[in-house]
Scaffold this motif. Structure first.
Motif, mmCIF file in Angstrom:
data_model
loop_
_atom_site.group_PDB
_atom_site.id
_atom_site.type_symbol
_atom_site.label_atom_id
_atom_site.label_comp_id
_atom_site.label_asym_id
_atom_site.label_seq_id
_atom_site.Cartn_x
_atom_site.Cartn_y
_atom_site.Cartn_z
ATOM 1 N N ARG A 1 40.874 39.997 41.270
ATOM 2 C CA ARG A 1 41.415 39.059 40.283
ATOM 3 C C ARG A 1 42.679 38.387 40.822
ATOM 4 O O ARG A 1 42.866 37.177 40.698
ATOM 5 N N VAL A 2 43.526 39.202 41.464
ATOM 6 C CA VAL A 2 44.742 38.654 42.063
ATOM 7 C C VAL A 2 44.392 37.554 43.065
ATOM 8 O O VAL A 2 44.990 36.473 43.058
ATOM 9 N N MET A 3 43.403 37.828 43.905
ATOM 10 C CA MET A 3 43.072 36.856 44.955
ATOM 11 C C MET A 3 42.477 35.580 44.370
ATOM 12 O O MET A 3 42.718 34.483 44.869
ATOM 13 N N ILE A 4 41.677 35.739 43.303
ATOM 14 C CA ILE A 4 41.100 34.546 42.675
ATOM 15 C C ILE A 4 42.220 33.655 42.118
ATOM 16 O O ILE A 4 42.233 32.442 42.332
ATOM 17 N N LEU B 1 36.114 33.125 39.217
ATOM 18 C CA LEU B 1 36.668 33.845 38.063
ATOM 19 C C LEU B 1 35.579 34.222 37.063
ATOM 20 O O LEU B 1 35.552 35.351 36.565
ATOM 21 N N VAL B 2 34.666 33.287 36.799
ATOM 22 C CA VAL B 2 33.651 33.589 35.795
ATOM 23 C C VAL B 2 32.657 34.618 36.349
ATOM 24 O O VAL B 2 32.111 35.437 35.606
ATOM 25 N N ASN B 3 32.463 34.629 37.645
ATOM 26 C CA ASN B 3 31.646 35.689 38.241
ATOM 27 C C ASN B 3 32.366 37.033 38.186
ATOM 28 O O ASN B 3 31.738 38.084 38.074
ATOM 29 N N HIS B 4 33.692 36.957 38.276
ATOM 30 C CA HIS B 4 34.501 38.171 38.222
ATOM 31 C C HIS B 4 34.456 38.788 36.821
ATOM 32 O O HIS B 4 34.213 39.985 36.665
ATOM 33 N N THR B 5 34.676 37.961 35.811
ATOM 34 C CA THR B 5 34.700 38.483 34.445
ATOM 35 C C THR B 5 33.289 38.650 33.887
ATOM 36 O O THR B 5 33.093 39.411 32.952
ATOM 37 N N ALA B 6 32.332 37.890 34.477
ATOM 38 C CA ALA B 6 30.959 37.843 33.973
ATOM 39 C C ALA B 6 30.929 37.363 32.526
ATOM 40 O O ALA B 6 29.986 37.629 31.786
ATOM 41 N N GLY C 1 52.943 35.456 44.540
ATOM 42 C CA GLY C 1 53.278 35.237 43.139
ATOM 43 C C GLY C 1 52.168 35.742 42.226
ATOM 44 O O GLY C 1 52.425 36.409 41.214
ATOM 45 N N ALA C 2 50.925 35.416 42.592
ATOM 46 C CA ALA C 2 49.782 35.879 41.800
ATOM 47 C C ALA C 2 49.746 37.399 41.795
ATOM 48 O O ALA C 2 49.548 38.034 40.748
ATOM 49 N N PHE C 3 49.970 37.980 42.958
ATOM 50 C CA PHE C 3 49.968 39.435 43.088
ATOM 51 C C PHE C 3 51.030 40.052 42.174
ATOM 52 O O PHE C 3 50.750 40.941 41.374
ATOM 53 N N THR C 4 52.247 39.546 42.288
ATOM 54 C CA THR C 4 53.357 40.123 41.530
ATOM 55 C C THR C 4 53.121 40.010 40.029
ATOM 56 O O THR C 4 53.261 40.985 39.290
ATOM 57 N N LEU C 5 52.745 38.819 39.604
ATOM 58 C CA LEU C 5 52.583 38.605 38.169
ATOM 59 C C LEU C 5 51.471 39.473 37.590
ATOM 60 O O LEU C 5 51.655 40.171 36.587
ATOM 61 N N LEU C 6 50.315 39.476 38.255
ATOM 62 C CA LEU C 6 49.168 40.185 37.683
ATOM 63 C C LEU C 6 49.324 41.695 37.788
ATOM 64 O O LEU C 6 48.933 42.437 36.879
ATOM 65 N N VAL C 7 49.911 42.179 38.891
ATOM 66 C CA VAL C 7 50.092 43.625 39.038
ATOM 67 C C VAL C 7 51.143 44.126 38.055
ATOM 68 O O VAL C 7 50.960 45.161 37.400
ATOM 69 N N LEU C 8 52.239 43.375 37.926
ATOM 70 C CA LEU C 8 53.264 43.755 36.952
ATOM 71 C C LEU C 8 52.665 43.812 35.548
ATOM 72 O O LEU C 8 52.895 44.750 34.787
ATOM 73 N N GLU C 9 51.891 42.765 35.237
ATOM 74 C CA GLU C 9 51.244 42.687 33.933
ATOM 75 C C GLU C 9 50.385 43.940 33.700
ATOM 76 O O GLU C 9 50.419 44.559 32.643
ATOM 77 N N ASP C 10 49.658 44.317 34.744
ATOM 78 C CA ASP C 10 48.757 45.457 34.632
ATOM 79 C C ASP C 10 49.527 46.764 34.457
ATOM 80 O O ASP C 10 49.231 47.571 33.579
ATOM 81 N N VAL C 11 50.537 46.963 35.301
ATOM 82 C CA VAL C 11 51.308 48.204 35.256
ATOM 83 C C VAL C 11 52.038 48.325 33.924
ATOM 84 O O VAL C 11 51.963 49.352 33.243
ATOM 85 N N LEU C 12 52.733 47.238 33.547
ATOM 86 C CA LEU C 12 53.541 47.291 32.330
ATOM 87 C C LEU C 12 52.680 47.460 31.082
ATOM 88 O O LEU C 12 53.040 48.191 30.166
ATOM 89 N N PHE D 1 39.129 50.859 40.527
ATOM 90 C CA PHE D 1 39.717 49.867 39.652
ATOM 91 C C PHE D 1 40.589 48.878 40.424
ATOM 92 O O PHE D 1 40.690 47.705 40.089
ATOM 93 N N TYR D 2 41.228 49.376 41.500
ATOM 94 C CA TYR D 2 42.117 48.492 42.252
ATOM 95 C C TYR D 2 41.380 47.380 42.981
ATOM 96 O O TYR D 2 41.931 46.303 43.210
ATOM 97 N N VAL D 3 40.150 47.645 43.343
ATOM 98 C CA VAL D 3 39.343 46.592 43.962
ATOM 99 C C VAL D 3 39.202 45.434 42.973
ATOM 100 O O VAL D 3 39.341 44.267 43.321
ATOM 101 N N ASP D 4 38.955 45.813 41.752
ATOM 102 C CA ASP D 4 38.802 44.837 40.686
ATOM 103 C C ASP D 4 40.091 44.038 40.471
ATOM 104 O O ASP D 4 40.077 42.811 40.383
#
Lengths: 313, 259
Positions: free
Chosen positions: A38-41, A228-233, A266-277, A31-34
């Motif tokens: 997303r973070v990198m995109i 992004l659209v390839n990521h979410t499909a 910033g992308a990392f922090t925001l998206l990971v926090l969002e995911d964890v919380l 799941f973390y790869v996923d």
């Protein structure tokens, strides 16, 4: 000295990102790869915004527009049976640059709150255009028929291969933007941000340089949209929602405006926090909000400012 | 007499009811230092703004080196050889002194649509910039952030940036304003070394500076040039004396009028 420290930090970040897929496989947490993909995109999108915000002083509140244009370019072409990734992504980038040219040509004549409102207004127009396109699912969006294809060289259906492709693109984009802002072109837009009257007095007309930066930024963000659209499909007009623009803006501010690695952090922090919380509670935004306020208050130069060498020009 | 380098004819500029420039005729000869003086609120800044292209005159023409430049804006005039300093120091504060001057060199070196090579590693930009910094006496301060320079040094830096564009015409808007007496003396000495080589329009409050630098002086009062002449002629001119004698009274009047 400072630039060496910055280089080391960047290389360390790169090394960590390279290690994510094997580590995740080892821990059976694919799941973390996923998540990191997303973070990198979004990191790419944030870096593109930082080019005009951090170095050009242009607060675009409509950067999601290019995510949308990129995503629609890929999906629409796929819908009509064109799956060639190079072509799709070229259209995504080119289309985004054209849209950026139109938006920039108008908005760059203004500044401050007007600039923000015009970029927002254009993006809302595109958002409602997306909703009205019933062929492509309208409000609901549509499934991406097939992920972009690259002659069998890279298979985007393979999460790890896709991950490394995104990582490569992110690294290339960071390098490109870093070179850009240190080139004559970059110095010209940074000078205009610093003191426009002075620039005019020594013979720089800021407009064409700012517009070019805006267009380049849009192109990069369009590529992020194709990813992004390839990521979410799955394509949805929500890619262009104004809250999405706000998120990208926030990633840049949180990570550090006008820094190389900051927007990615910033992308990392925001998206990971969002995911964890959001794993803890469905009211996660109540926790996220104050955390972000604290981060902005106490790390005024962004997260990158806390790292050694993070404040390099 | 040689054809003037700069020729302004009939310049008018109003802000509402205030006539900031009232039919101004002005010229600058090649190599000349022509000072513009006048009481506060006389319209000096408005005048220099029209010369630099930041303001567009309501009427009148400006010719430069035989070309009508009236409709050209500041960047286009800068590329034809105008360079200016501002009344309030205008520099790139977040950049080093050397960066500031190198940017001026870059602005003159043609378009900046060059995307890959690091500008700070280009000798063609850095070397001339270093030379100009040496020339104005800031050589040792090249690596200092412009914001961290002393006030006088910032004024010098601004002049250095103007010179680095290789100008044919220098517009100096109060170059010694806010300087200590040592600093301003050094600036005046430096400017006097430019004299003859450089055509300069000097707007200045400091009468010592004006009378030691200017070949000619024009006196601007209420948007009108009431006298033009050599420093000796200006000193002896009765209208000028009257304009300056009643400075405070007129100032109050000017304020009242503006309201």
């Amino acid at each position: 000295m400072r630039s060496r420290a910055r280089k080391l930090v960047l290389l360390a970040m790169l090394a960590l990102l390279v290690l994510v897929p094997p580590a995740a496989a080892l821990l059976h947490q694919l799941f973390y790869v996923d998540l990191l993909r997303r973070v990198m995109i979004f990191g790419i999108a944030a870096v593109s915004l930082d080019l005009i915000l951090g170095y050009g002083g242009m607060v675009s509140f409509g950067h999601a527009a290019y995510l949308g244009v990129g995503a629609y370019a890929v999906t629409v072409l796929a819908y009509y049976g064109i799956h060639d990734g190079l072509l799709q992504w070229a259209v995504a980038i080119g289309g985004s640059m054209l849209v950026a040219l139109a938006i920039g040509a108008v908005s760059i004549r203004t500044s401050g709150i007007y600039f923000i409102m015009i970029t927002l207004a254009f993006t809302q127009m595109l958002y409602y255009l997306g909703i009205s396109l019933d062929v492509f699912g309208g409000d609901n969006g549509m499934r991406l028929p097939e992920r972009s294809q690259f002659f069998g060289l890279i298979n985007l259906n393979n999460g790890t291969e896709f991950y490394y492709l995104v990582l490569t693109i992110l690294a290339a984009v960071v390098l490109l933007v870093q070179r850009l802002v240190e080139s004559r072109f970059g110095m010209a837009i940074r000078a205009a941000k610093s003191n426009e009257a002075r620039s005019r007095a020594i013979g720089f007309s800021p407009y064409p340089y700012k517009l070019a930066a805006f267009v380049i930024s849009g192109g990069i963000c369009g590529l992020a949209g194709a990813l992004l659209v390839n990521h979410t499909a799955y394509l949805t007009p929500d890619f262009m929602q104004w809250t999405r623009s706000g998120e990208i803006l926030f990633m840049v501010i949180l990570g550090g405006v006008g820094t190389t690695a900051g927007p990615v952090l910033g992308a990392f922090t925001l998206l990971v926090l969002e995911d964890v919380l959001s794993g803890w509670t469905e009211h996660w935004q109540i926790i996220l909000g104050p955390l972000l306020v604290l981060a902005v208050l106490f790390a005024k130069r962004g997260l990158a400012g806390l790292l050694p060498g993070g404040r390099g020009g | 007499m040689a054809e003037a380098l700069l020729l302004a004819r009939g310049l008018c500029k109003s802000f509402g009811a205030l006539r900031a420039s009232d039919n101004i005729d002005f010229d600058l000869l090649e190599g000349e230092t022509h000072a513009v003086i006048g009481p506060n609120g006389a319209g000096k800044t408005t005048f220099i703004g029209q010369l630099s292209g930041d303001l567009h005159p309501d009427a009148g023409t400006i010719r430069f080196a035989g070309e009508d430049v009236t409709s050209l804006r500041a960047p286009a005039r800068a590329r034809r050889g105008f360079a200016r300093s501002f009344q309030i120091t205008s520099i790139y504060r977040e950049f080093t002194a050397l960066d500031n001057v190198a940017l001026a060199v870059q602005a003159r070196a043609g378009h900046s649509f060059r995307f890959w090579r690091r500008a700070r590693e280009e000798d063609v930009l850095r070397d001339p910039a270093r030379r100009v910094l040496e020339e104005v006496g800031l050589g040792a301060r090249a690596g200092v952030l412009a914001a961290n320079l002393a006030h006088g040094e910032q004024r010098q830096l601004e002049v250095a940036m103007a010179l680095a564009t290789g100008p044919r015409l220098l517009l100096l808007d109060e170059p010694v304003a806010g300087m200590g007496s040592d600093e301003s003396q050094r600036m005046v000495e430096f400017l006097s070394r430019l004299k003859g080589r450089q055509s300069i329009i000097l707007v200045e409050h400091d009468m010592d500076a004006v009378f030691s630098l200017a070949d000619r002086i024009s006196v601007l009062v209420y948007g009108r040039i009431i006298a033009t002449g050599t420093p000796q002629e200006i000193r002896a001119n009765a209208d000028v004396r009257r304009a300056y004698l009643g400075d405070d009274v007129q100032l109050a009047w000017a304020h009242a009028e503006r309201r």
